[in-house]
Design a protein around this motif. Sequence first.
Motif, PDB file in Angstrom:
ATOM      1  N   THR A  55       0.985  -1.006  -0.216  1.00  0.00           N
ATOM      2  CA  THR A  55       0.442   0.380   0.035  1.00  0.00           C
ATOM      3  C   THR A  55       0.668   1.584   0.737  1.00  0.00           C
ATOM      4  O   THR A  55       2.199   0.852   1.051  1.00  0.00           O
ATOM      5  CB  THR A  55      -0.660  -0.324   1.144  1.00  0.00           C
ATOM      6  OG1 THR A  55      -1.395  -1.029   1.410  1.00  0.00           O
ATOM      7  CG2 THR A  55      -1.587   0.784   1.183  1.00  0.00           C
ATOM      8  N   PRO A  56       0.714   2.258  -0.811  1.00  0.00           N
ATOM      9  CA  PRO A  56       1.613   3.339  -1.203  1.00  0.00           C
ATOM     10  C   PRO A  56       1.034   3.700   0.201  1.00  0.00           C
ATOM     11  O   PRO A  56      -0.003   3.731   1.147  1.00  0.00           O
ATOM     12  CB  PRO A  56       1.200   3.618  -2.493  1.00  0.00           C
ATOM     13  CG  PRO A  56      -0.273   3.466  -2.260  1.00  0.00           C
ATOM     14  CD  PRO A  56      -0.779   1.828  -1.988  1.00  0.00           C
ATOM     15  N   PRO A  57       1.701   5.489   0.428  1.00  0.00           N
ATOM     16  CA  PRO A  57       1.748   6.380   1.965  1.00  0.00           C
ATOM     17  C   PRO A  57       0.670   6.784   1.373  1.00  0.00           C
ATOM     18  O   PRO A  57      -0.281   7.363   0.050  1.00  0.00           O
ATOM     19  CB  PRO A  57       3.035   7.285   1.997  1.00  0.00           C
ATOM     20  CG  PRO A  57       3.230   6.940   0.815  1.00  0.00           C
ATOM     21  CD  PRO A  57       2.848   5.506   0.188  1.00  0.00           C
ATOM     22  N   VAL A  58       0.030   7.796   2.603  1.00  0.00           N
ATOM     23  CA  VAL A  58      -1.421   8.588   2.146  1.00  0.00           C
ATOM     24  C   VAL A  58      -0.539   9.811   1.908  1.00  0.00           C
ATOM     25  O   VAL A  58       0.417  10.010   2.334  1.00  0.00           O
ATOM     26  CB  VAL A  58      -1.710   8.256   3.524  1.00  0.00           C
ATOM     27  CG1 VAL A  58      -3.409   9.397   3.664  1.00  0.00           C
ATOM     28  CG2 VAL A  58      -2.633   7.162   4.073  1.00  0.00           C
ATOM     29  N   ALA A  59      -1.423  10.274   1.259  1.00  0.00           N
ATOM     30  CA  ALA A  59      -1.124  11.985   0.819  1.00  0.00           C
ATOM     31  C   ALA A  59      -1.112  12.939   2.066  1.00  0.00           C
ATOM     32  O   ALA A  59      -2.272  12.408   2.544  1.00  0.00           O
ATOM     33  CB  ALA A  59      -2.256  12.389  -0.387  1.00  0.00           C
ATOM     34  N   PRO A  60      -0.782  13.661   2.075  1.00  0.00           N
ATOM     35  CA  PRO A  60      -0.849  14.522   3.209  1.00  0.00           C
ATOM     36  C   PRO A  60      -1.902  15.257   3.139  1.00  0.00           C
ATOM     37  O   PRO A  60      -2.298  15.550   4.673  1.00  0.00           O
ATOM     38  CB  PRO A  60      -0.036  16.063   3.164  1.00  0.00           C
ATOM     39  CG  PRO A  60       1.479  14.951   1.727  1.00  0.00           C
ATOM     40  CD  PRO A  60       1.402  14.245   1.419  1.00  0.00           C
ATOM     41  N   GLU A  61      -2.727  16.044   1.647  1.00  0.00           N
ATOM     42  CA  GLU A  61      -3.729  16.329   2.792  1.00  0.00           C
ATOM     43  C   GLU A  61      -4.800  15.258   2.720  1.00  0.00           C
ATOM     44  O   GLU A  61      -6.359  15.920   3.018  1.00  0.00           O
ATOM     45  CB  GLU A  61      -4.244  16.620   1.053  1.00  0.00           C
ATOM     46  CG  GLU A  61      -4.422  16.212  -0.339  1.00  0.00           C
ATOM     47  CD  GLU A  61      -3.143  15.832  -0.648  1.00  0.00           C
ATOM     48  OE1 GLU A  61      -3.184  15.415  -1.510  1.00  0.00           O
ATOM     49  OE2 GLU A  61      -1.760  16.454  -0.087  1.00  0.00           O
ATOM     50  N   GLU A  62      -4.743  14.135   2.913  1.00  0.00           N
ATOM     51  CA  GLU A  62      -5.788  13.287   3.460  1.00  0.00           C
ATOM     52  C   GLU A  62      -6.045  13.272   4.532  1.00  0.00           C
ATOM     53  O   GLU A  62      -6.252  12.038   5.685  1.00  0.00           O
ATOM     54  CB  GLU A  62      -5.282  11.909   2.188  1.00  0.00           C
ATOM     55  CG  GLU A  62      -6.249  12.115   1.122  1.00  0.00           C
ATOM     56  CD  GLU A  62      -5.818  10.822   0.177  1.00  0.00           C
ATOM     57  OE1 GLU A  62      -5.467   9.958   0.610  1.00  0.00           O
ATOM     58  OE2 GLU A  62      -5.033  11.159  -0.983  1.00  0.00           O
ATOM     59  N   LEU A  63      -4.342  13.597   4.931  1.00  0.00           N
ATOM     60  CA  LEU A  63      -3.947  13.019   6.686  1.00  0.00           C
ATOM     61  C   LEU A  63      -5.542  13.420   7.751  1.00  0.00           C
ATOM     62  O   LEU A  63      -5.599  15.198   7.208  1.00  0.00           O
ATOM     63  CB  LEU A  63      -3.157  13.319   7.173  1.00  0.00           C
ATOM     64  CG  LEU A  63      -1.668  12.607   6.259  1.00  0.00           C
ATOM     65  CD1 LEU A  63      -0.568  12.937   7.165  1.00  0.00           C
ATOM     66  CD2 LEU A  63      -1.585  11.412   6.848  1.00  0.00           C
ATOM     67  N   PRO A  64      -5.806  13.089   8.829  1.00  0.00           N
ATOM     68  CA  PRO A  64      -6.501  14.502   9.448  1.00  0.00           C
ATOM     69  C   PRO A  64      -5.937  15.426  10.167  1.00  0.00           C
ATOM     70  O   PRO A  64      -4.790  15.521  10.326  1.00  0.00           O
ATOM     71  CB  PRO A  64      -7.200  13.735  10.842  1.00  0.00           C
ATOM     72  CG  PRO A  64      -5.879  12.361  10.425  1.00  0.00           C
ATOM     73  CD  PRO A  64      -5.258  11.619   9.216  1.00  0.00           C
ATOM     74  N   GLN A  65      -6.440  16.387   9.751  1.00  0.00           N
ATOM     75  CA  GLN A  65      -6.291  17.935  10.622  1.00  0.00           C
ATOM     76  C   GLN A  65      -5.958  17.411  12.053  1.00  0.00           C
ATOM     77  O   GLN A  65      -7.311  17.186  12.488  1.00  0.00           O
ATOM     78  CB  GLN A  65      -7.162  18.592  10.003  1.00  0.00           C
ATOM     79  CG  GLN A  65      -7.329  18.978   8.304  1.00  0.00           C
ATOM     80  CD  GLN A  65      -5.813  19.664   8.210  1.00  0.00           C
ATOM     81  OE1 GLN A  65      -5.308  19.577   8.443  1.00  0.00           O
ATOM     82  NE2 GLN A  65      -5.850  18.817   6.597  1.00  0.00           N
ATOM     83  N   ALA A  66      -4.765  18.266  12.631  1.00  0.00           N
ATOM     84  CA  ALA A  66      -4.027  18.215  13.647  1.00  0.00           C
ATOM     85  C   ALA A  66      -5.559  18.980  14.584  1.00  0.00           C
ATOM     86  O   ALA A  66      -5.995  20.475  14.028  1.00  0.00           O
ATOM     87  CB  ALA A  66      -3.094  18.605  14.344  1.00  0.00           C
TER      88      ALA A  66
END
Length: 272
Positions: A55-66
């Motif tokens: 599985t490739p890494p998750v794009a930064p824009e798809e990560l949950p916001q802090a």
Amino acid sequence: MNEEEVTGRRTEPARPVDPEAEVEETSRECPHCHATSVGDVSFCGSCGYDFVTGTPPVAPEELPQADERRPTAEQSAEPLEAYIDPRRDADDIELQTTPAEVALDPADLPHRPDVPPPTPPAAGQMEIAHDPPQRRPPSREQDAGWVAEIWVDHAWYATRDTDQPAPEAGPPELVTLTQDNVVVGRTNVERGLRPDLDAGTDAGVSVRHAQLTSDGHRWWVEDLDTSNGTYVSTVGLPLPTEPIERGVRVQIDEDDRVFLGAWTRLMLRRRA
């Protein structure tokens, strides 16, 4: 009742280890970022690629916001990760973060003083990278905030001894600097470590490679005891060949270039 029944532990003696036996250390190349991971790991330490499932890494824009940052007074009661010794394993360190864990009364937070701003280093703790320029344009005297330019420098890459292929040198990445203490490094998804300025997939950059500090008008750079070192030069001069001394904060100018890793070049300038 014997000891094994009481403690639940095995009582057989430890097996002797041959000190001359060689331990074979495996390595694999990440198909996503081409970084080399040593040992039997499940994820790429550079980009987070899952070796087990592919599985490739998750794009930064798809990560949950802090979540929204807590008040400064509450942050002042917490140990800062920036002061963790980089030679220690962060997985073995448990930080106390909640008011209850640090024995702090939440009702007392509004009365706690703010964290003081960083102070410039003493004269004996810093070095000047080069002589200051004789003239400064009027625009340089304006304090309009700072931005960092992170760029792939193929000229610097040509001087490095690395097998990792360099990416294309596109436009520089611009990052607005909103604090006076900035850690430059590389994200390690497996350990959950993310620097303030991310050097991307450059495997020559340590997870915590260098630290930038400012008094609002000037900037200093310090190498965080890395194996590949941090280098400083300025426009019009050859590429540096000697890293800055570890533990010494070096003042950098807007025309200076900070080189680290296999291809990463960093510049600081005032925001237009």
